[in-house]
Design an enzyme around this catalytic site. Structure first.
Site, PDB file in Angstrom:
ATOM      1  N   GLY A 180     -31.472  -2.420   3.056  1.00  0.00           N
ATOM      2  CA  GLY A 180     -30.121  -2.838   2.601  1.00  0.00           C
ATOM      3  C   GLY A 180     -30.023  -4.314   2.740  1.00  0.00           C
ATOM      4  O   GLY A 180     -29.519  -4.784   1.825  1.00  0.00           O
ATOM      5  N   ARG A 181     -30.266  -4.769   3.974  1.00  0.00           N
ATOM      6  CA  ARG A 181     -29.938  -6.390   3.976  1.00  0.00           C
ATOM      7  C   ARG A 181     -31.004  -7.123   3.374  1.00  0.00           C
ATOM      8  O   ARG A 181     -30.814  -8.323   3.156  1.00  0.00           O
ATOM      9  CB  ARG A 181     -29.925  -6.489   5.421  1.00  0.00           C
ATOM     10  CG  ARG A 181     -31.216  -6.302   6.208  1.00  0.00           C
ATOM     11  CD  ARG A 181     -30.860  -6.305   7.858  1.00  0.00           C
ATOM     12  NE  ARG A 181     -32.098  -5.719   8.251  1.00  0.00           N
ATOM     13  CZ  ARG A 181     -32.153  -4.411   8.902  1.00  0.00           C
ATOM     14  NH1 ARG A 181     -31.485  -3.570   8.437  1.00  0.00           N
ATOM     15  NH2 ARG A 181     -33.262  -3.987   9.776  1.00  0.00           N
ATOM     16  N   GLU A 231     -17.763   4.694   4.493  1.00  0.00           N
ATOM     17  CA  GLU A 231     -16.748   3.619   3.645  1.00  0.00           C
ATOM     18  C   GLU A 231     -16.900   3.482   2.162  1.00  0.00           C
ATOM     19  O   GLU A 231     -15.816   3.506   1.582  1.00  0.00           O
ATOM     20  CB  GLU A 231     -17.020   2.224   4.418  1.00  0.00           C
ATOM     21  CG  GLU A 231     -16.801   2.087   5.858  1.00  0.00           C
ATOM     22  CD  GLU A 231     -17.854   2.516   6.407  1.00  0.00           C
ATOM     23  OE1 GLU A 231     -18.871   3.235   6.293  1.00  0.00           O
ATOM     24  OE2 GLU A 231     -18.013   2.201   7.906  1.00  0.00           O
ATOM     25  N   HIS A 283     -13.403 -29.224  12.563  1.00  0.00           N
ATOM     26  CA  HIS A 283     -11.870 -29.543  13.023  1.00  0.00           C
ATOM     27  C   HIS A 283     -11.636 -28.193  13.885  1.00  0.00           C
ATOM     28  O   HIS A 283     -10.416 -27.848  14.032  1.00  0.00           O
ATOM     29  CB  HIS A 283     -11.065 -29.597  11.798  1.00  0.00           C
ATOM     30  CG  HIS A 283     -11.377 -30.986  11.285  1.00  0.00           C
ATOM     31  ND1 HIS A 283     -10.706 -32.365  11.833  1.00  0.00           N
ATOM     32  CD2 HIS A 283     -11.885 -31.309  10.382  1.00  0.00           C
ATOM     33  CE1 HIS A 283     -11.017 -33.063  11.022  1.00  0.00           C
ATOM     34  NE2 HIS A 283     -12.031 -32.863  10.269  1.00  0.00           N
ATOM     35  N   LYS A 332     -27.225   2.084  -1.092  1.00  0.00           N
ATOM     36  CA  LYS A 332     -28.637   2.431  -1.234  1.00  0.00           C
ATOM     37  C   LYS A 332     -28.892   4.314  -0.837  1.00  0.00           C
ATOM     38  O   LYS A 332     -29.258   4.866  -1.668  1.00  0.00           O
ATOM     39  CB  LYS A 332     -29.517   1.856  -0.124  1.00  0.00           C
ATOM     40  CG  LYS A 332     -30.787   2.195   0.065  1.00  0.00           C
ATOM     41  CD  LYS A 332     -31.484   1.553   1.026  1.00  0.00           C
ATOM     42  CE  LYS A 332     -32.839   1.909   1.556  1.00  0.00           C
ATOM     43  NZ  LYS A 332     -33.576   1.269   2.436  1.00  0.00           N
ATOM     44  N   LYS A 340     -21.210   5.417  13.931  1.00  0.00           N
ATOM     45  CA  LYS A 340     -20.789   6.157  12.571  1.00  0.00           C
ATOM     46  C   LYS A 340     -20.509   7.631  13.073  1.00  0.00           C
ATOM     47  O   LYS A 340     -19.625   8.348  12.567  1.00  0.00           O
ATOM     48  CB  LYS A 340     -22.039   6.295  11.682  1.00  0.00           C
ATOM     49  CG  LYS A 340     -22.254   4.932  10.868  1.00  0.00           C
ATOM     50  CD  LYS A 340     -23.256   5.096   9.818  1.00  0.00           C
ATOM     51  CE  LYS A 340     -23.834   3.892   9.253  1.00  0.00           C
ATOM     52  NZ  LYS A 340     -24.958   4.074   8.598  1.00  0.00           N
ATOM     53  N   GLU A 375     -28.902  -7.674  12.228  1.00  0.00           N
ATOM     54  CA  GLU A 375     -29.292  -6.080  11.903  1.00  0.00           C
ATOM     55  C   GLU A 375     -30.926  -6.013  11.977  1.00  0.00           C
ATOM     56  O   GLU A 375     -31.497  -5.135  12.461  1.00  0.00           O
ATOM     57  CB  GLU A 375     -28.764  -5.716  10.460  1.00  0.00           C
ATOM     58  CG  GLU A 375     -28.689  -4.136  10.607  1.00  0.00           C
ATOM     59  CD  GLU A 375     -27.929  -3.567   9.479  1.00  0.00           C
ATOM     60  OE1 GLU A 375     -26.632  -3.321   9.840  1.00  0.00           O
ATOM     61  OE2 GLU A 375     -28.365  -3.469   8.366  1.00  0.00           O
TER      62      GLU A 375
HETATM   63  O1  LIG Z   1     -26.268   0.930   0.918  1.00  0.00           O
HETATM   64  P1  LIG Z   1     -25.585   1.788   1.971  1.00  0.00           P
HETATM   65  O2  LIG Z   1     -26.678   3.084   1.990  1.00  0.00           O
HETATM   66  O3  LIG Z   1     -24.121   2.303   1.497  1.00  0.00           O
HETATM   67  O4  LIG Z   1     -25.665   1.114   3.273  1.00  0.00           O
HETATM   68  C1  LIG Z   1     -24.834   0.107   3.689  1.00  0.00           C
HETATM   69  C2  LIG Z   1     -25.201  -0.655   5.005  1.00  0.00           C
HETATM   70  O5  LIG Z   1     -25.335   0.252   6.032  1.00  0.00           O
HETATM   71  C3  LIG Z   1     -26.104  -0.041   6.816  1.00  0.00           C
HETATM   72  O6  LIG Z   1     -27.239   0.986   7.171  1.00  0.00           O
HETATM   73  C4  LIG Z   1     -25.718  -0.144   8.373  1.00  0.00           C
HETATM   74  O7  LIG Z   1     -24.668  -1.003   8.594  1.00  0.00           O
HETATM   75  C5  LIG Z   1     -26.741  -1.291   6.430  1.00  0.00           C
HETATM   76  O8  LIG Z   1     -28.315  -1.433   6.839  1.00  0.00           O
HETATM   77  C6  LIG Z   1     -26.666  -1.146   4.816  1.00  0.00           C
HETATM   78  O9  LIG Z   1     -26.845  -2.354   4.268  1.00  0.00           O
END
Ligand SMILES: O=P(O)(O)OC[C@H]1O[C@](O)(CO)[C@@H](O)[C@@H]1O
Length: 546
Positions: A270-271, A214, A387, A208, A511, A356
């Protein structure tokens, strides 16, 4: 300062506390007193039959919970969400994932502009692109057709498509390979691409913000891998990388042509984004038509949540049940246990959605809350769990409300004996719900001739609440219905708890600190301000890696 009464000072809250203090009934007694509850405590929405009869509630409990929902104006906030009001107050944003599945003729305005045409324009572009990849018309740099699709993203830009790809595997084009890379551990990307041919591989970089470390790190390494494999020609990137984002500038900075970017908007959290452009990998896998069926499924539950009366409003009921256990029975967690192998990633997806959203400890005005908020959500496919950890649910000391999710029919994919195994799978679901609710009394154990010294060990208290969600078959539409059900359940709980369910400041600190610590690891630089424990860990790490 606002004059909104604190939740725990509302008379409706006190009434529930008093009701809880008087609560004694065991599920055995509740069913004995009212056998009809098996039929009465069922709500239907779309293809979902939601049986909440095995919960620790009576008509009085449900009425008191609904009064709490009315007092906290859950439906008022719901209407504000659907209308596009800026209910994400700390980020000053509208919350409009429901617009992502609105019909083309709907009108949903943000700042006076109808956003539905934009949504459908992007869906149209996604469909065109998905078809070109599926048909082989979209080729890689060397002219070979794309056979592998690798989605690079994390959190909401990974969990949704990865979960739905598993869930709908039976509907996917099996001639294509799909991989989902999220972890900044280089092993994730390595394992995803080591057996792939770069000439046939498409990377979908999903972010987003397009700033998530990452994702950008993995995307950069993926580009290196691609260029190494294709002789280093920069222009190869255009055929092998597309982006899903709200941030065109950053996408261009990264080197992806914005003509190959599929857009979404800051009013999609995002979620809550997997039915936006973030679903592109899934759309390539199942095809645009199935993707539209998935959106239709979401919409069925949106319409239900928006219009059904409180007595039969499924997300409202599920949300209130969670509040009953979390706030009045001190339940700390909630298990989601699908009896479907295809839903093996479903609970992991819900963890972000729920934790979240509702892992907050201040109210909308920043005052510390004096009540429990979001639960720990956990679980894996049910039979495997039986199990492993079901022992604790059955005989441990904790109250763990659980959702059991199952389907009447196995998918057509399965045949012969494999298809026949479905009855055994579902027998397990029904048996667990029964055992958890009704247990086994000491008398019943004794009557089986069990020696007295073992009776206590073999007795099952029962009275463990479960909700059973049954539907005919796991189709794209049913998956959409299930996800929307949980989205709105989470919404209901956040509304009652008076928290902002749509921000996520809690992930920021880690972060920032990771960025500060990294130079100490890679360059051996001194990092001012490290606490003694972390400084010692960093020193040990440096020593051990020599
Ligand atoms: O889509 P982006 O901006 O890479 O963010 C990834 C994820 O990081 C967060 O901001 C935090 O983990 C989430 O809300 C989001 O889904």
């Amino acid at each position: 300062m606002s004059d909104t009464p604190r939740l725990d000072q509302r008379p409706e809250w006190t009434a529930l506390k008093d009701h809880r203090a008087r609560w004694q009934a065991h599920l055995r007694e509740l069913f004995a007193a009212d056998p009809e509850r098996a039929e009465r405590y069922v709500v239907r929405v779309g293809d979902l039959r939601i049986d909440f009869s095995k919960n620790l509630v009576t008509d009085e409990t449900l009425a008191l919970l609904r009064e709490l929902a009315a007092a906290t104006d859950v439906f008022g906030l719901r209407d504000a969400m659907f209308r596009g009001d800026r209910i994400n107050i700390t980020e000053d944003r509208a919350v409009l994932h429901t617009a992502l599945r609105a019909p083309a003729d709907a009108v949903v305005e943000v700042d006076g502009e109808n956003v539905v045409p934009q949504v459908h324009a992007v869906l149209g572009r996604m469909s065109g692109f998905a078809e070109r990849v599926r048909s082989g018309e979209w080729t890689g740099h060397t002219g070979r057709r794309i056979r592998n699709v690798v989605n690079i993203g994390i959190g909401g830009s990974d969990l949704g498509p990865a979960m739905a790809y598993e869930a709908l595997r039976a509907y996917t084009d099996r001639s294509l390979t799909f991989r989902f890379v999220s972890n900044v551990d280089g092993a994730d990307l390595h394992e995803a691409v080591h057996d792939l041919d770069p000439a046939e591989t498409l990377f979908i970089v999903a972010s987003k913000t397009f700033t998530t470390i990452e994702t950008i790190t993995n995307a950069t390494s993926a580009r290196t891998w691609l260029l190494e494999g294709l002789g280093g020609e920069e222009k190869a990137v255009a055929q092998h990388f597309v982006a899903l984002s709200t941030n065109g500038e950053k996408v261009a900075d990264f080197g992806i042509d914005t003509a190959n970017m599929f857009e979404f908007w800051d009013w999609v959290g995002g979620r809550y984004s997997f039915d936006s452009a973030i679903g592109l990998s899934l759309m390539i896998a199942i095809g645009p038509e199935r993707f539209r069926e998935l959106l239709d499924g979401f919409r069925i539950v949106d319409d239900h949540f928006r219009t059904a009366p409180a007595e039969s409003n499924a997300p409202l009921i599920l949300g209130l049940l969670g509040i009953w256990y979390g706030n009045f029975f001190d339940a700390q967690s909630h298990a989601v246990l699908p009896y479907s192998h295809y839903l093996s990633k479903f609970t992991a997806y819900l963890q972000q959605l729920d934790m979240e959203s509702n892992g907050k400890s201040v109210d909308r005005e920043g005052r510390p809350v004096q009540w429990q908020t979001g639960p720990v959500v956990w679980g894996t496919p049910g039979t495997n769990g039986q199990h492993a950890y079901y022992q604790l649910i059955h005989q441990g000391t904790k109250l763990i409300p659980a959702d059991l999710i199952g389907f009447a029919r196995p998918l057509d994919e399965l045949s012969g004996e494999l298809k026949a195994q479905h009855d055994l799978l579902m027998a397990n679901l029904f048996a667990q719900g029964q055992a958890l609710a009704f247990g086994k009394t000491a008398e019943e154990v004794r009557s089986e001739g069990v020696p007295e010294e073992q009776v206590a060990h073999r007795t099952f208290q029962g009275n463990h609440p479960t909700t059973t969600i049954l539907s005919p078959e796991l189709t794209p539409s049913v998956l959409g219905q299930l996800i929307a059900l949980y989205e709105h359940k989470v919404f209901v709980q956040g509304a009652v708890w008076d928290i902002d369910s749509f921000d996520q400041w809690g992930v920021e600190l880690g972060k920032v600190l990771a960025k500060r610590v990294e130079p100490a690891l890679t360059e051996g630089a001194e990092v001012p301000g490290l606490d003694p424990s972390t400084a010692a860990l960093v020193a040990a790490y440096r020593e051990l890696r020599k």
